[in-house]
Design a protein around this motif. Sequence first.
Motif, short mmCIF file in Angstrom:
data_model
loop_
_atom_site.label_atom_id
_atom_site.label_comp_id
_atom_site.label_asym_id
_atom_site.label_seq_id
_atom_site.Cartn_x
_atom_site.Cartn_y
_atom_site.Cartn_z
N GLY A 54 -2.92 2.15 4.12
CA GLY A 54 -1.83 3.17 4.36
C GLY A 54 -0.68 2.50 5.42
O GLY A 54 0.07 3.49 5.86
N CYS B 266 0.79 -1.18 0.14
CA CYS B 266 0.03 0.01 0.19
C CYS B 266 0.81 1.28 0.18
O CYS B 266 2.41 1.13 0.29
CB CYS B 266 -0.74 -0.01 1.15
SG CYS B 266 -0.08 0.20 2.91
N THR C 264 1.66 4.70 1.95
CA THR C 264 1.32 5.42 2.92
C THR C 264 1.52 6.89 2.54
O THR C 264 2.53 7.36 2.13
CB THR C 264 2.54 5.07 4.11
OG1 THR C 264 2.59 3.78 4.42
CG2 THR C 264 2.22 5.97 5.38
N PRO C 265 0.31 7.55 2.54
CA PRO C 265 0.58 9.09 1.98
C PRO C 265 1.73 9.77 2.83
O PRO C 265 1.61 9.86 4.12
CB PRO C 265 -0.78 9.72 2.36
CG PRO C 265 -1.64 8.59 2.37
CD PRO C 265 -0.93 7.24 2.84
N TYR D 81 -6.07 7.82 6.35
CA TYR D 81 -6.02 7.21 5.09
C TYR D 81 -7.41 7.82 4.42
O TYR D 81 -7.46 7.92 3.33
CB TYR D 81 -5.56 5.75 4.92
CG TYR D 81 -5.37 5.20 3.73
CD1 TYR D 81 -3.99 5.37 2.98
CD2 TYR D 81 -6.63 4.52 3.03
CE1 TYR D 81 -4.18 4.55 1.69
CE2 TYR D 81 -6.21 3.96 1.82
CZ TYR D 81 -4.91 4.05 1.06
OH TYR D 81 -5.11 3.33 -0.05
#
Lengths: 123, 957
Positions: free
Chosen positions: B271, B87, B89-90, B345
């Motif tokens: 995330g 995924c 992670t912002p 997220y």
Amino acid sequence: MYPSDRHYTKEHEWISVSGTTARVGITDYAQQQLGDVVFVELPDVGQTFDQGAQFGSIESVKAVSDLYCPMAGTVVEVNTTLVDRPETVNADPHGVWIIAIELTHPDQTAGLIDAGAYAELVS
Amino acid sequence: MPVSRVDRFADRHIGPQPDDIEAMVAAVGAMSLDALIDEVVPSDIRLDTPLDVPGPETEAEFLARMRRVGQRNRPGRALIGLGYYGCITPSVILRNVFENPGWYTPYTPYQAEVAQGRLEALLNFQTTVVDLTGMAIANASLLDEATAAAEAMAMMHRLQARTAHGANRLLVARGCFPQTIAVVTGRAAPLGIEIEVGDLAAMTVDDRVFGVLLQYPAEDGAVIPIGELIDRAHAGGALVAVCSDLLALTLLTPPGELGADVVVGNSQRFGVPMGYGGPHAAFFATREAFIRQTPGRIIGVSIDRHGHPAYRMSLQTREQHIRRERATSNICTAQALLANMAGFYAVYHGADGLRGIARRVHGLTRRLAEGLHALGVQPAHAHVFDTLRLRLSPAVVDRLRKDATAAGLHFRYVDDAAVGIALDETTTGADVAEILSVFAGAMDRPVPTVDTAAPEATPDWPDALIRRSPFLTHPVFDRHRSETQMMRYLKRLERQDIGLDTSMIPLGSCTMKLTAASQIRPVTWPEFADLHPFASVALAEGYQELFRELEASLCAITGLSAVSLQPNSGAQGEFAGLMVIRAHQRDHGEGRRDVVLIPASAHGTNPASAAMAGTRVVIVACDDQGNVDVGDLRAKAETHRDALCALMVTYPSTHGVFEDAIHEICDVVHLHGGQVYMDGANMNAQVGVTSAASIGADVCHINLHKTFAIPHGGGGPGMGPIAVAAHLAPYLPGHPIVRVGGARAIPAIAAAPWGSASILLISHGYMRMLGGDGMRLATEVAMLSANYLKARLESHYDVLYTRANGRVAHELIFDLRAFKPLGITEIDVAKRLMDYGFHAPTVSFPVPGTMMVEPTESEPLDELDRFCEALIAIRGEIQAVIDGTADPADNVLKNAPHTAAEATADTWSHPYSRQQAVYPRPFVRANKFWPAVGRINDAHGDRHLICSCPPVEAYQD
Ligand SMILES: Cc1ncc(COP(=O)(O)O)c(C=O)c1O
């Protein structure tokens, strides 16, 4: 302070008998120990309990206590106002009953204590 | 290499500097630090040799070495699935939450007035789960998906026990993840629950069945209509728990709309990096009617003293710290930090963003299926979300395994003729092309081309499976689309909380030491963060090397023989340890042993774990000094000698005292055939000075999130590895997918073989950089600091328990019960400390009416002094009430904490000044912390439950 018209248990319930039925609640001492009551777990009408059997529980924010049936009997009514207003137990512990039971043995008060003995117990 | 003073990590980690230490030793009236330790720790349990562990290392050396070790992990692209997915992670969340001490250092939000930020974040998580699962309520995380499924089993069993028929069978669909089935099986046995794994369509729900557990979508990727199964189970009187996937549920009809009673799963793919197994947050959602049977923390909305909305943890009477062996679960430390990340997220992407991600993953999965079809490979299921199951010849599987692995593509090799491929948010069109090319190579066929230019696709599932209901409709999920908005939102929440970045957090039993930034940095490096827990161990040599070293160091520290790194918390370690003991006893014909002795002063997780392990709890009394009453212990061990399984004992005790009788205590238990389980929560007073083995323990857990510097994350993550003596080593927990554990291993107790592997790096860093001498010094300074607080405060407050010579260990209890008749309680002092900028100590545990303070070695002397100054000033405020110079009801204590809004309001009606309220001492001005809300009305919150984001109008006055 503790009304003399009823019996008490060492687990801090009171039971007030009239004829073959009785109402059960918790004592002022118990509500003080618990603090703000937030939930009363009630049995179903029709359930039968032996003397000393757990019939429900009562919760505050930080504690939980089991409720024991002071005398054997079958639940004929539960106090449904406690569902939405459990705090009434704090406000009027000796006035607000929790369950009403049809007594199995109306004369079996063995193990119960009177107001004076109870007051002594909790002093 | 000799470490020069300036680089010595011990001096960075340990707050009091050498001259401070000298002054503190003088203040406590000891001859020297060594002499003090001789007075604190009984001589018969002292270690006489230095710890045999590697180190010390400078921070720079540690980081450089971790770079090298990391290179020996080869994450590649993990397409294994089974609940763990790549995924993104912002970065705004990575930097401002995961890597930010403002978010990772606070404790569980028991002191809600100084925790509104993370309580709001956790409520976002609950709302996300509620919306996506279609259920009414959700908790604020469990440890992993497998244990969440086990909790669902236990809850359904309890619920059914009330109404029905002694049904004790759980039907488990074969489509559940293997690790879930293993954990559920292990948790079922001690509760007398039978597990039947099979094909749900063929199973009969008769009156022996209390519950059904299924996975949706299934482990092989199949998206099947579960509505009829649920109806059939209900018709047979069973409850149904569904393991599911939040991303799939953005497109898939939620289980709640199909009648599910419980929905659990892992929120990792929202995330949170895979981290070779964790940490990530599992979720648990259920019906409103079952809320009182729900495990774990539940965040709710109440009001504060001024009538404003305020968040808090609801319905705590369900939990182990109040209900003990009758709690809904033993869970304590959960996964708050990771739940917060998953919630953020969802906040950052919103419903449309999440749907877009899901459609892309789904679309690429369909393109991949098309390409495979062109190669003549037919996926096993027509309807899937992101996972394909492929049946192939063993020869093709063989080649595929070699070629794909060489290309860094890691599939799931189900058996010699089946492969699973799970796509995720990180998968690109190029990845799909590469997968197809590897397949074509393995099959000697030309590479098919698929068009992945517009990867998003709407599912082609039967209509009943297509989600129509809206989700994440609360404005919080709609207002933070730009990074500026998101960053400010995260910062706004962060500023409402006290973390170690604000001030000391003196929570007793919690060991709130600082995690060094260097220790946490490698956790997010891709070589450590992006590894799938079920990847072949050959791809994880770096991790494996660190595990071996960590196990060896924990053996050296505890004096025990073998370690399991699987448990994800102290409580889970307790369960694991007890199950190991029981397995050993069963193997030796002593399976009847089922009584666990637990001192009255024990932490709630001890009896809760004992209940979960199917044992009977017998409480041992404590004497007037707070020590285990040896007479009572003897009597009870004697009474139960044929049934005695174990004693669970915390050492030094939960009262913060090294009990002299510990050898005698352990001997009594051994004499009667029991084993000694040491709760290692207080190991910060042991490392290098004494050990679990020196006191006579057979097993212990180690809260790495206490003693070994994993940060508390605002309520998790944690790690609770167990160390055992040689005779118990064969029973250490196994795992159904990865070989770990002893030769006669108990079933897995967590979903991942090494628990939350990535945060083990933190403890490794702690041990390596301090080395044996540094860790011992840390222990000694922790005890010095506690005794220093005692010396400074004992003339102001009563100290409840000490050794006979007046010494405490690493924490101490201040008794406030004398003030209760005046209406002043430990809660008032806790809340008043907030006005001084401090988090409260532990209140009401282990003794009601008291507070327990644990300074830890990482707090500097000037902070300890400020804390003392605050407590002394508060004592003066109490005195004013006693003397009658302050109003008994309207005083600074009862009204604490004071908010900025209150202090700056046009009217001020209290008999004390605003200055006294909010700047009670000069030092407070330099670092003023403003509680976001006034004192919270707990009872209101429990009487009027609201457990998801409240409507915005609630905040308008
Ligand atoms: C004495 C003691 N035992 C056990 C635990 C449980 O540990 P965990 O929260 O990691 O499950 C704690 C945690 O607070 C504790 O203080």
